[in-house]
Design an enzyme around this catalytic site. Sequence first.
Site, mmCIF file in Angstrom:
data_model
loop_
_atom_site.group_PDB
_atom_site.id
_atom_site.type_symbol
_atom_site.label_atom_id
_atom_site.label_comp_id
_atom_site.label_asym_id
_atom_site.label_seq_id
_atom_site.Cartn_x
_atom_site.Cartn_y
_atom_site.Cartn_z
ATOM 1 N N LEU A 126 0.861 -1.174 0.000
ATOM 2 C CA LEU A 126 0.000 0.000 0.000
ATOM 3 C C LEU A 126 0.902 1.229 0.000
ATOM 4 C CD1 LEU A 126 -2.660 -0.881 2.766
ATOM 5 C CD2 LEU A 126 -3.001 -0.936 0.283
ATOM 6 N N ASP A 127 0.436 2.322 -0.602
ATOM 7 C CA ASP A 127 1.179 3.571 -0.531
ATOM 8 C C ASP A 127 1.386 3.971 0.925
ATOM 9 O OD1 ASP A 127 1.123 3.689 -3.281
ATOM 10 O OD2 ASP A 127 -0.495 5.161 -3.388
ATOM 11 N N ARG A 128 2.456 4.714 1.172
ATOM 12 C CA ARG A 128 2.783 5.129 2.539
ATOM 13 C C ARG A 128 1.593 5.785 3.242
ATOM 14 N NH1 ARG A 128 6.448 10.133 2.733
ATOM 15 N NH2 ARG A 128 4.412 11.018 2.198
ATOM 16 N N THR A 130 -1.612 5.615 2.573
ATOM 17 C CA THR A 130 -2.862 4.854 2.553
ATOM 18 C C THR A 130 -2.883 3.909 3.743
ATOM 19 O OG1 THR A 130 -2.944 4.926 0.139
ATOM 20 C CG2 THR A 130 -4.286 3.261 1.218
ATOM 21 N N ARG A 228 -5.948 7.041 -6.885
ATOM 22 C CA ARG A 228 -5.726 8.476 -6.688
ATOM 23 C C ARG A 228 -5.766 9.224 -8.024
ATOM 24 N NH1 ARG A 228 -0.321 8.163 -3.169
ATOM 25 N NH2 ARG A 228 -0.487 10.452 -3.221
#
Length: 283
Positions: A126-128, A130, A228
């Site tokens: 997961l993105d940082r 998120t 996003r």
Amino acid sequence: MQIIVAELASATRLDRLLRDRFPEWGRQAVQRLITGKQVRVNGRVVWLASWQVQNGDRVEVLQPPPAKPKPPAHFDDGWLLAEESDLLVVNKPAGLLAEAPKWRDAVNLLDLAQARFGDLILFHRLDRDTSGVILLTRPGPINQYLDHAFKASLVQKEYRAVVATPNQLQAEGVIDARLATHPQRRDMMTVVTHGGQRAVTRYAIAEEASGRQLVDLWPETGRTHQLRVHLAYLGAPVLGDRLYGDAHSADRLLLHAYQLTLPALEGWPARSYTAPLPAAFVL
């Protein structure tokens, strides 16, 4: 506005000066400030990160970014959603990297989990910024099962995001827009009409109140920053998005990996895991 009067023994790059003075902003935010013409040196707008700042120069930052969330120092057992044999299901907090970048050391979920549970594999990312459901595994048969399930697109993921109105979202729909690396920003993706990779996201508006919408998202492909970019493409950037929206619109990126469902496959039962929605998502 932030104002600095440089006290330097020798000339220093503008981006380095700002990163050293404001480490809580982060490297990417500093770059966006400079390229976005939000920095003045001695009253003159400067948009080159390599600009040499001299001792005594007056540096003005017109719209300082919010500080990055500070990553935790230890694994919090409250993050653990399930521990089933060789599978750990974790509710990753926003602001914590899933794993360390290749070029530097940084606090990350994998290292914290390994310090707590021993040898683990981070099965997806997961993105940082998120939060939500993420899977870690111990070495064993679970990895072959998950590898098959992910590669065959049998894993169902549901995300939730908060966006502002008005925007171009319908009550429900499908966003089918190809993505490629941004030509000027290697850390960003952009929608393209030719080339790139096909990206598909289903969505439905779950709630609306006070100029905001809670949106359910089901990615059918897994491209970098897909949700996003797709939401921003329809004029509905995720609130708090530093890259594709307005970092000042929320205290964090309001994107959450809400639910992940694994299929019945190869003798493994179907299972679903849900990470409770953070308070910031309540409209």
